[in-house]
Design an enzyme around this catalytic site. Structure first.
Site, PDB file in Angstrom:
ATOM      1  N   HIS A   1      -0.109 -41.380  35.252  1.00  0.00           N
ATOM      2  CA  HIS A   1      -1.164 -40.923  34.969  1.00  0.00           C
ATOM      3  C   HIS A   1      -2.220 -39.874  34.395  1.00  0.00           C
ATOM      4  CE1 HIS A   1      -0.852 -38.166  38.201  1.00  0.00           C
ATOM      5  NE2 HIS A   1      -1.153 -39.279  38.950  1.00  0.00           N
TER       6      HIS A   1
ATOM      7  N   HIS B   1       5.930 -40.983  38.889  1.00  0.00           N
ATOM      8  CA  HIS B   1       6.799 -40.010  39.433  1.00  0.00           C
ATOM      9  C   HIS B   1       6.383 -40.574  41.219  1.00  0.00           C
ATOM     10  CE1 HIS B   1       2.657 -39.288  39.132  1.00  0.00           C
ATOM     11  NE2 HIS B   1       2.540 -39.654  40.246  1.00  0.00           N
TER      12      HIS B   1
ATOM     13  N   GLU C   1       4.009 -44.031  40.494  1.00  0.00           N
ATOM     14  CA  GLU C   1       3.010 -44.340  39.060  1.00  0.00           C
ATOM     15  C   GLU C   1       2.957 -43.440  38.541  1.00  0.00           C
ATOM     16  OE1 GLU C   1      -0.678 -44.347  42.456  1.00  0.00           O
ATOM     17  OE2 GLU C   1      -0.094 -42.279  42.045  1.00  0.00           O
TER      18      GLU C   1
ATOM     19  N   HIS D   1      -0.261 -33.316  37.755  1.00  0.00           N
ATOM     20  CA  HIS D   1      -0.002 -32.628  39.024  1.00  0.00           C
ATOM     21  C   HIS D   1       0.640 -31.287  39.574  1.00  0.00           C
ATOM     22  CE1 HIS D   1      -1.463 -36.158  41.535  1.00  0.00           C
ATOM     23  NE2 HIS D   1       0.179 -36.318  41.120  1.00  0.00           N
TER      24      HIS D   1
ATOM     25  N   CYS E   1      -0.650 -30.412  46.876  1.00  0.00           N
ATOM     26  CA  CYS E   1      -0.644 -31.367  45.666  1.00  0.00           C
ATOM     27  C   CYS E   1      -2.457 -30.846  44.676  1.00  0.00           C
ATOM     28  CB  CYS E   1      -0.578 -33.299  45.456  1.00  0.00           C
ATOM     29  SG  CYS E   1      -0.434 -33.511  43.706  1.00  0.00           S
TER      30      CYS E   1
END
Lengths: 157, 157
Positions: free
Chosen positions: B70, B108, B68, B74, B122
């Site tokens: 976004h 990723h 996915e 991260h 994370c």
């Protein structure tokens, strides 16, 4: 434009990373001992979209960070070794895997055990206020806890 | 008023913490397998002054997170085990101590080795946009790298 995604490789069995030079913790003074600092991830390294700096601190056996406070918070995760954290009037032992939330304006210090280092990630806002050293009154308040007084004395030599 | 400073104790040799219940990673679907999620530090837990959530993910052997992207970034630090990260058209092996910066809008996925789990911190903005699953075109682009195609196929069964 963001910097590219990247992997920062752990090296030499841990506590250091390829391409990350250990840096001075602060200007040398009597308030701290045996500290090194590695900046792993940060907007200033091109890691855009992060609001934080991810640092790794290694405290040599018997070493300690400055006893201080600031308005920003800390998120800490111990990666290896053994030691203590002082959080206002309370001291807690630390070992690998333990997490610490240091609330805003908490006087705090990280200390390694006399015979073992302490390595931890410390995550902070990239934009933050400077730290203020604990004053004499604050120090007296902390020393009212015999455990903290012992910690401060036994390892400070 | 901030919540108090606190220590969250590692337990059972790592990968779990006292007082932190493992949670579901996401709603069950075919996009992920063998994932658990521990929320360690976050403003929603009373850790005021943080702009981030610190989560720990454990991926069971052969498991994987959703592929996915976004807009938020991260910051990842591997605590234990072995696996891979896919970052757009590139796959990299991961082991303990490795750090990963996942730039905004990078497709990723984290994958554990077939015979060993992968556990990683994370760190993300507490307020963030929802993830979007990789689309067919993006998947075709990633699969043009034979290493990624092999990874996606060999462990997906």
């Amino acid at each position: 434009m963001s910097g590219p995604s990247r992997v920062i490789r752990s090296a030499a069995g841990g506590g250091c990373w390829r391409g990350v030079a250990p840096a001075q913790y602060k200007e040398p003074d009597q308030s701290h001992r045996g500290m090194t600092r590695h900046l792993l991830l940060a907007p200033t390294l091109g890691d855009d979209g992060l609001c934080i700096d991810v640092r790794y601190f290694e405290v040599a056996p018997g070493g300690y960070s400055s006893l201080e406070r600031h308005h920003h918070a800390h998120a800490v995760i111990v990666l290896r070794g053994r030691g203590w954290v002082i959080l206002d009037e309370q001291a807690s032992e630390l070992g690998a895997g333990d997490c610490v939330y240091v609330a805003p304006d908490t006087i705090h210090q990280f200390r390694a055990a006399p015979d073992e280092g302490l390595g931890f990630l410390c995550i902070v806002d990239s934009e933050r206020d400077p730290a203020v050293a604990a004053g004499d009154e604050e120090l007296a308040r902390l020393r009212a806890n015999p455990g903290i007084a012992q910690l401060l004395d036994s390892l400070a030599g």
